[in-house]
Design a protein around this motif. Structure first.
Motif, mmCIF file in Angstrom:
data_model
loop_
_atom_site.group_PDB
_atom_site.id
_atom_site.type_symbol
_atom_site.label_atom_id
_atom_site.label_comp_id
_atom_site.label_asym_id
_atom_site.label_seq_id
_atom_site.Cartn_x
_atom_site.Cartn_y
_atom_site.Cartn_z
ATOM 1 N N TYR A 103 0.991 -1.294 0.025
ATOM 2 C CA TYR A 103 -0.127 0.045 -0.023
ATOM 3 C C TYR A 103 0.903 1.279 0.044
ATOM 4 O O TYR A 103 0.471 2.360 0.429
ATOM 5 N N LYS A 104 1.820 1.262 -0.454
ATOM 6 C CA LYS A 104 2.822 2.444 -0.888
ATOM 7 C C LYS A 104 2.206 3.638 -1.084
ATOM 8 O O LYS A 104 2.146 4.736 -0.829
ATOM 9 N N THR A 105 1.352 3.355 -2.298
ATOM 10 C CA THR A 105 0.677 4.795 -3.002
ATOM 11 C C THR A 105 -0.379 5.057 -1.844
ATOM 12 O O THR A 105 -0.545 6.285 -1.878
ATOM 13 N N GLU A 106 -1.022 4.198 -1.182
ATOM 14 C CA GLU A 106 -1.905 4.635 -0.381
ATOM 15 C C GLU A 106 -1.326 5.310 0.894
ATOM 16 O O GLU A 106 -1.909 6.330 1.555
ATOM 17 N N GLN A 107 -0.224 4.911 1.331
ATOM 18 C CA GLN A 107 0.359 5.624 2.194
ATOM 19 C C GLN A 107 0.994 7.011 1.949
ATOM 20 O O GLN A 107 0.753 7.786 2.995
ATOM 21 N N GLU A 108 1.425 7.203 0.686
ATOM 22 C CA GLU A 108 1.661 8.336 0.329
ATOM 23 C C GLU A 108 0.698 9.415 0.514
ATOM 24 O O GLU A 108 0.623 10.444 0.835
ATOM 25 N N HIS A 109 -0.537 8.800 -0.097
ATOM 26 C CA HIS A 109 -1.739 9.723 -0.123
ATOM 27 C C HIS A 109 -2.088 9.897 1.342
ATOM 28 O O HIS A 109 -2.619 11.122 1.695
ATOM 29 N N ALA A 110 -2.323 8.968 1.973
ATOM 30 C CA ALA A 110 -2.581 9.177 3.549
ATOM 31 C C ALA A 110 -1.647 10.305 4.295
ATOM 32 O O ALA A 110 -1.927 11.273 4.864
ATOM 33 N N PHE A 111 -0.326 10.211 3.949
ATOM 34 C CA PHE A 111 0.828 10.975 4.543
ATOM 35 C C PHE A 111 0.437 12.617 4.039
ATOM 36 O O PHE A 111 0.400 13.687 4.557
ATOM 37 N N ILE A 112 0.411 12.766 2.740
ATOM 38 C CA ILE A 112 0.004 14.011 2.237
ATOM 39 C C ILE A 112 -1.230 14.659 2.606
ATOM 40 O O ILE A 112 -1.378 15.888 2.939
ATOM 41 N N THR A 113 -2.351 13.747 2.614
ATOM 42 C CA THR A 113 -3.473 14.269 3.043
ATOM 43 C C THR A 113 -3.622 14.883 4.528
ATOM 44 O O THR A 113 -3.894 15.796 5.120
ATOM 45 N N GLN A 114 -2.748 13.943 5.476
ATOM 46 C CA GLN A 114 -2.701 14.481 7.008
ATOM 47 C C GLN A 114 -1.696 15.824 7.195
ATOM 48 O O GLN A 114 -1.916 16.453 7.868
ATOM 49 N N LEU A 115 -0.733 15.834 6.152
ATOM 50 C CA LEU A 115 0.103 16.984 6.316
ATOM 51 C C LEU A 115 -0.774 18.253 5.926
ATOM 52 O O LEU A 115 -0.391 19.304 6.368
ATOM 53 N N ASN A 116 -1.585 18.219 5.047
ATOM 54 C CA ASN A 116 -2.488 19.154 4.704
ATOM 55 C C ASN A 116 -3.600 19.633 5.869
ATOM 56 O O ASN A 116 -3.839 20.819 5.820
ATOM 57 N N TRP A 117 -3.971 18.585 6.694
ATOM 58 C CA TRP A 117 -4.628 18.783 7.709
ATOM 59 C C TRP A 117 -3.901 19.612 8.697
ATOM 60 O O TRP A 117 -4.308 20.709 9.144
#
Length: 254
Positions: A103-117
């Motif tokens: 889930y590397k792609t999903e991990q990157e999505h989650a990371f960027i999403t949470q950085l934006n929070w």
């Protein structure tokens, strides 16, 4: 001292949590910061914070090891908690390529999403990097707009990586690995900028020497401080003062 990263809400502490807290206080650890990991950890974390409100302070985030194909739904639920409760940080978030890269792609999505929070809510972030410091730095550079702050927790990288992290305005969380003879941190810690260092345990994991391999706990923060003091030729009280000041400022605890 402040243990800036402790999972004392975990089941490993269900039988003696109060004694663990008392041992921490007896060692001078008077604040313990609790990172969330997934949907199931929210209630025990908040219950622990409610039981020890002057000591424990919780964060909210989705740990990369708990990212899967349902990541968008999980993130939606995690995000909704920020409207219900005050959290000191977005965490624990990041990239973990040690166990599974499915889930590397999903991990990157989650990371960027949470950085934006974090940008939106003006909160620091607590970043988990396992076999992923360079990948994480690359993503962080693209998202850093001058407002992001936080810590690379459980830092075990090189002097060059430490400098790259500091250049982005981020702190380094030092824990049990700093005391391991084969951890390599004895070569790194003498060169770190102590204005960017905070203490942590990551308990119940990664207990410092002489407890390596056993359950970790917040009182062992003192052993990490002692090791840093030895490697820097400083009095342990100075390490305590500096790291506590750094943590209070980063997480706005005072």
């Amino acid at each position: 001292m402040i243990d800036t990263h402790a999972h004392i809400y975990a089941a490993e502490f269900d039988n003696d949590r109060d004694q663990v807290i008392q041992r921490a206080l007896s060692q001078g650890v008077d604040k313990i910061l609790l990172p969330n990991i997934d949907l199931d950890s929210i209630q025990p974390m908040l219950a622990t914070e409610a039981q020890y409100p002057d000591i424990c302070h919780s964060m909210m985030g989705l740990h990369p090891c708990y990212v899967n194909s349902d990541v968008k739904q999980s993130l939606s639920t995690i995000y909704s908690w920020f409207e219900k409760h005050h959290f000191i940080a977005v965490g624990e978030i990041g990239i973990d390529l040690y166990w599974d890269k499915t889930y590397k792609t999903e991990q990157e999505h989650a990371f960027i999403t949470q950085l934006n929070w974090a940008k939106e809510m003006k909160l620091p972030v607590v970043i988990h990097t396992r076999d992923s410091i360079e990948e994480t730095l690359q993503l962080l550079r693209s998202e850093q707009n001058g407002t992001l702050s936080g810590v690379f927790h459980c830092f075990g990288g090189s002097i060059e990586q430490a400098k790259a992290i500091n250049d982005l305005g981020f702190h380094l969380g030092l824990g049990g690995v700093s005391t391991f003879k084969n951890g390599g941190m004895d070569k790194v810690i003498p060169s770190l900028d102590l204005d960017y260092v905070i203490l942590e345990t990551d308990c119940p994991y990664l207990a410092p020497v002489p407890h390596r391999g056993k359950r970790n706990e917040p009182s062992y923060t003192a052993l990490v401080a002692k090791r840093i003091a030895e490697l820097r030729g400083l009095d342990v009280n100075e390490v305590d003062r500096l790291t506590t000041e750094n943590a209070n400022k980063l997480f706005r605890l005072i």
